[in-house]
Design a protein around this motif. Structure first.
Motif, short mmCIF file in Angstrom:
data_model
loop_
_atom_site.label_atom_id
_atom_site.label_comp_id
_atom_site.label_asym_id
_atom_site.label_seq_id
_atom_site.Cartn_x
_atom_site.Cartn_y
_atom_site.Cartn_z
N LEU A 117 -50.45 -11.79 25.84
CA LEU A 117 -50.62 -10.34 25.99
C LEU A 117 -50.13 -9.94 27.37
O LEU A 117 -50.42 -10.61 28.35
CB LEU A 117 -52.08 -9.94 25.82
N GLY A 118 -49.36 -8.90 27.44
CA GLY A 118 -48.76 -8.46 28.69
C GLY A 118 -47.29 -8.80 28.77
O GLY A 118 -46.55 -8.23 29.56
N GLU A 119 -46.84 -9.74 27.94
CA GLU A 119 -45.42 -10.11 27.92
C GLU A 119 -44.65 -9.18 26.99
O GLU A 119 -45.22 -8.52 26.13
CB GLU A 119 -45.23 -11.55 27.44
N GLU A 120 -43.34 -9.19 27.17
CA GLU A 120 -42.45 -8.44 26.30
C GLU A 120 -41.91 -9.38 25.22
O GLU A 120 -41.50 -10.49 25.52
CB GLU A 120 -41.29 -7.88 27.12
N ALA A 121 -41.94 -8.93 23.99
CA ALA A 121 -41.37 -9.68 22.87
C ALA A 121 -40.20 -8.87 22.33
O ALA A 121 -40.30 -7.66 22.17
CB ALA A 121 -42.41 -9.91 21.78
N THR A 122 -39.08 -9.52 22.06
CA THR A 122 -37.91 -8.82 21.54
C THR A 122 -37.66 -9.26 20.10
O THR A 122 -37.59 -10.45 19.81
CB THR A 122 -36.67 -9.10 22.41
N PHE A 123 -37.55 -8.29 19.23
CA PHE A 123 -37.23 -8.52 17.82
C PHE A 123 -35.85 -7.94 17.55
O PHE A 123 -35.48 -6.92 18.11
CB PHE A 123 -38.25 -7.84 16.91
N SER A 124 -35.11 -8.60 16.69
CA SER A 124 -33.79 -8.10 16.32
C SER A 124 -33.50 -8.52 14.89
O SER A 124 -34.20 -9.36 14.31
CB SER A 124 -32.72 -8.64 17.27
N GLY A 125 -32.45 -7.93 14.33
CA GLY A 125 -32.09 -8.29 12.97
C GLY A 125 -30.91 -7.50 12.47
O GLY A 125 -30.18 -6.86 13.23
N VAL A 126 -30.76 -7.53 11.15
CA VAL A 126 -29.68 -6.84 10.45
C VAL A 126 -30.33 -5.92 9.42
O VAL A 126 -31.34 -6.27 8.81
CB VAL A 126 -28.76 -7.86 9.74
N ASN A 127 -29.74 -4.74 9.25
CA ASN A 127 -30.20 -3.81 8.23
C ASN A 127 -28.97 -3.18 7.58
O ASN A 127 -28.36 -2.28 8.15
CB ASN A 127 -31.11 -2.73 8.83
N THR A 128 -28.60 -3.68 6.42
CA THR A 128 -27.46 -3.11 5.69
C THR A 128 -27.93 -2.08 4.66
O THR A 128 -27.12 -1.52 3.93
CB THR A 128 -26.64 -4.20 4.97
N ALA A 129 -29.24 -1.84 4.61
CA ALA A 129 -29.81 -0.95 3.60
C ALA A 129 -29.82 0.51 4.04
O ALA A 129 -29.49 1.40 3.27
CB ALA A 129 -31.23 -1.40 3.23
N THR A 130 -30.23 0.77 5.30
CA THR A 130 -30.41 2.14 5.76
C THR A 130 -30.05 2.26 7.24
O THR A 130 -29.83 1.27 7.91
CB THR A 130 -31.87 2.60 5.58
N GLY A 131 -30.08 3.47 7.74
CA GLY A 131 -29.77 3.73 9.14
C GLY A 131 -30.96 3.58 10.07
O GLY A 131 -30.82 3.69 11.28
N SER A 132 -32.15 3.32 9.53
CA SER A 132 -33.35 3.11 10.34
C SER A 132 -34.09 1.88 9.84
O SER A 132 -34.13 1.62 8.64
CB SER A 132 -34.29 4.31 10.26
N THR A 133 -34.69 1.16 10.80
CA THR A 133 -35.49 -0.01 10.46
C THR A 133 -36.94 0.33 10.82
O THR A 133 -37.21 0.81 11.91
CB THR A 133 -35.01 -1.24 11.23
N TYR A 134 -37.85 0.09 9.89
CA TYR A 134 -39.26 0.43 10.05
C TYR A 134 -40.06 -0.85 10.30
O TYR A 134 -40.08 -1.75 9.46
CB TYR A 134 -39.77 1.16 8.80
N LEU A 135 -40.70 -0.92 11.48
CA LEU A 135 -41.42 -2.11 11.90
C LEU A 135 -42.93 -1.87 11.87
O LEU A 135 -43.40 -0.78 12.17
CB LEU A 135 -41.02 -2.50 13.32
N TYR A 136 -43.67 -2.93 11.53
CA TYR A 136 -45.13 -2.91 11.64
C TYR A 136 -45.65 -4.34 11.67
O TYR A 136 -44.89 -5.30 11.47
CB TYR A 136 -45.77 -2.08 10.53
N ILE A 137 -46.94 -4.49 11.93
CA ILE A 137 -47.54 -5.80 12.14
C ILE A 137 -48.79 -5.97 11.28
O ILE A 137 -49.51 -4.99 11.01
CB ILE A 137 -47.88 -5.99 13.65
N THR A 138 -49.03 -7.19 10.82
CA THR A 138 -50.27 -7.53 10.12
C THR A 138 -50.89 -8.74 10.79
O THR A 138 -50.19 -9.54 11.42
CB THR A 138 -50.03 -7.85 8.63
N GLY A 139 -52.19 -8.88 10.69
CA GLY A 139 -52.87 -10.01 11.29
C GLY A 139 -54.33 -9.69 11.56
O GLY A 139 -54.88 -8.73 11.03
N PRO A 140 -54.97 -10.50 12.44
CA PRO A 140 -56.40 -10.33 12.72
C PRO A 140 -56.73 -8.94 13.25
O PRO A 140 -56.09 -8.44 14.17
CB PRO A 140 -56.68 -11.38 13.79
N ASN A 141 -57.72 -8.31 12.62
CA ASN A 141 -58.24 -7.01 13.04
C ASN A 141 -57.19 -5.89 13.06
O ASN A 141 -57.28 -4.94 13.82
CB ASN A 141 -58.95 -7.10 14.39
#
Length: 179
Positions: free
Chosen positions: A51-75
């Motif tokens: 916690l406190g660090e920066e995490a970088t996510f990246s990827g490819v999206n050939t489906a749409t012009g926007s990528t929708y991100l969210y998280i699942t897990g404890p609490n």
């Protein structure tokens, strides 16, 4: 007339028939995977963050012009939480409840996630990237990707050079800071 010349009309017919069959077979083949829209996500580095660090996510999206991100897990809410506010539940169809990243012209995307100040427990989480604002329970018929990450709490351990410290006497404090 030589024998090879008399068979030519028959050979042309066989080639023509072969071309028709090959064309028909090509039309019956399913659409290749290259033509199907895809959404992918990867986490930079080891996938484990304090916690406190920066995490970088990246990827490819050939489906749409926007990528929708969210998280699942404890609490985290049952169907996922917004990355910038994990306690805020994502709502299918409501883009404002997701972390939205624009897809670049080359169909790639990137997002830097600042974990400082987020109310997350230590544990294993799944980060989703989808082509539409859809929660975990509504992803069956659309392209999406996931990546697993580990969130760790930072900590400090210390030790003294001696079990007793006398007034005016030097002593050494050693320690390790993680995260």
């Amino acid at each position: 007339m030589p024998k090879s010349v008399s068979k030519r009309p028959c050979e042309v017919w066989k080639i023509f028939l072969l071309l028709i069959l090959a064309g028909t077979a090509t039309l019956l083949l399913p659409v290749s995977a290259a033509d199907k829209p895809v959404v992918t996500i990867v986490a930079e580095g080891s996938g484990a963050y304090y916690l406190g660090e920066e995490a970088t996510f990246s990827g490819v999206n050939t489906a749409t012009g926007s990528t929708y991100l969210y998280i699942t897990g404890p609490n985290i809410p049952k169907n996922g939480g917004k990355l910038s506010s994990p306690g805020t539940a994502v709502v299918s169809g409501n883009a404002d409840t997701f972390t939205v990243v624009n897809t670049k012209a080359d169909k790639t995307w990137e997002y830097s996630w600042y974990t400082n100040g987020l109310r997350l427990d230590a544990g294993t989480y799944t980060v989703y990237a989808a082509g539409k604002p859809k929660s975990e329970d509504e992803l069956a018929d659309m392209p999406y990707g996931t990546t697993g990450i580990i969130v760790k709490k930072p900590f400090i351990t210390t030790g003294l050079s001696s079990s007793s410290v006398l007034k005016g006497q030097p002593f050494t404090v050693t320690g390790v800071a993680e995260g």
